[in-house]
Each structure stands twice: as C-alpha cells, then as structure tokens.
Write a protein that holds these residues in place. Structure first.
Motif, mmCIF file in Angstrom:
data_model
loop_
_atom_site.group_PDB
_atom_site.id
_atom_site.type_symbol
_atom_site.label_atom_id
_atom_site.label_comp_id
_atom_site.label_asym_id
_atom_site.label_seq_id
_atom_site.Cartn_x
_atom_site.Cartn_y
_atom_site.Cartn_z
ATOM 1 N N ALA A 124 33.393 -81.897 29.707
ATOM 2 C CA ALA A 124 32.420 -82.533 30.601
ATOM 3 C C ALA A 124 31.140 -82.876 29.840
ATOM 4 C CB ALA A 124 32.115 -81.627 31.787
ATOM 5 N N ALA A 125 30.700 -81.993 28.968
ATOM 6 C CA ALA A 125 29.491 -82.254 28.183
ATOM 7 C C ALA A 125 29.724 -83.375 27.178
ATOM 8 C CB ALA A 125 29.039 -80.990 27.461
ATOM 9 N N PHE A 126 30.936 -83.484 26.660
ATOM 10 C CA PHE A 126 31.244 -84.547 25.706
ATOM 11 C C PHE A 126 31.376 -85.903 26.399
ATOM 12 C CE2 PHE A 126 34.129 -87.263 23.329
ATOM 13 C CZ PHE A 126 33.524 -87.261 22.078
ATOM 14 N N PHE A 127 32.187 -85.955 27.459
ATOM 15 C CA PHE A 127 32.470 -87.228 28.118
ATOM 16 C C PHE A 127 31.370 -87.673 29.083
ATOM 17 C CE2 PHE A 127 36.777 -86.141 26.729
ATOM 18 C CZ PHE A 127 37.203 -87.374 26.225
ATOM 19 N N GLY A 128 30.611 -86.727 29.638
ATOM 20 C CA GLY A 128 29.583 -87.059 30.626
ATOM 21 C C GLY A 128 28.592 -88.111 30.157
ATOM 22 N N PRO A 129 27.947 -87.942 28.990
ATOM 23 C CA PRO A 129 27.006 -88.961 28.522
ATOM 24 C C PRO A 129 27.679 -90.303 28.235
ATOM 25 C CG PRO A 129 26.636 -86.887 27.381
ATOM 26 C CD PRO A 129 27.908 -86.734 28.169
ATOM 27 N N LEU A 130 28.936 -90.281 27.784
ATOM 28 C CA LEU A 130 29.658 -91.533 27.550
ATOM 29 C C LEU A 130 29.886 -92.266 28.866
ATOM 30 C CD1 LEU A 130 32.332 -90.344 24.944
ATOM 31 C CD2 LEU A 130 30.126 -91.472 24.507
#
Length: 131
Positions: free
Chosen positions: A36-42
């Motif tokens: 979630a932390a990886f994909f969230g900003p994307l």
C-alpha cells in the motif's frame, strides 16, 4: 507533472511514469513489504494525471517476472482509473509482457484482462522478461 522514476530493488519493481509522454511502466519483481505504501503514491499521481491531462492516449506497460497478492491488488488499483478513463473515451492500452513459457505471469495477465471492457489489454509474449 514530474516524471516518476524509481529504480528496482530486491523487492520492488522499477517504475517509470512519464506523464508528458503518456507512457507508464512497471518492471521486475514486486513484493514490497508494504504494498500500500509503495503503490499508494503511484495511484495518487496517476489519478491526478488523469484528472488534469487532455485526451492523449495512454500506454501502461507491465513487465513483471514475479508479484505477490498485495502487488496484484496494487496493480488492480492502478488499472481501475485507466479503465474508467477508457470508458470515457480516452485511448488506453495496457501491455502485459511475459517471458516465453512463463504460464504463471501469462495467466495472471489473462485474469486482469478479463476485468476490462473499455481499455485495450494486450498480452505480449517476449523472448525475455522485461522487454
């Protein structure tokens, strides 16, 4: 919007989101500790791009050799606004690249493709993953 380029790590894919060209790419392996932390900003950047950009066509390329279920959810979250944009008439192509003989990644692409009715979803067999 500024281009997002993140080098691959042992657990996360290489990211190249070229907003100016309408080209987006994820490649490598994806099993980050906190998907979630990886994909969230994307996802947030992609949504902002879609809201602010014109009708230019979009190509989203995925060349993953491995991903876990949390990453699959992250991918689907990225794909949903692309499908919505395609439903509104924007040209959206998702290219799912998989290595020759990699049935697991090919079948995952087929599963994702079945969720699309507006965006073009191309399954592309390559001689080598990441191409």
């Amino acid at each position: 919007m500024d281009r997002i380029q993140i080098p691959a790590t042992a657990r996360s894919p290489e990211v190249d989101f070229d907003f100016g060209a309408g080209r987006f790419r994820l490649s490598g392996e994806s099993y980050p500790e906190d998907a979630a932390a990886f994909f969230g900003p994307l996802l947030q950047s992609l949504r902002s791009y879609l809201a602010l950009s014109g009708p230019e066509p979009i190509v989203f390329e995925v060349a993953l050799v491995y991903f876990n279920s949390s990453s699959a959810k992250g991918l689907m979250n990225l794909f949903m606004p692309l499908e919505a944009a395609a439903g509104e008439g924007r040209g959206v192509t998702i290219r799912w690249l998989y290595a020759e003989g990699d049935e697991t990644i090919a079948e995952a692409g087929e599963d994702f493709a079945s969720d699309f009715s507006h965006a073009r979803f191309d399954l592309v067999e390559t001689s080598q993953a990441g191409n």
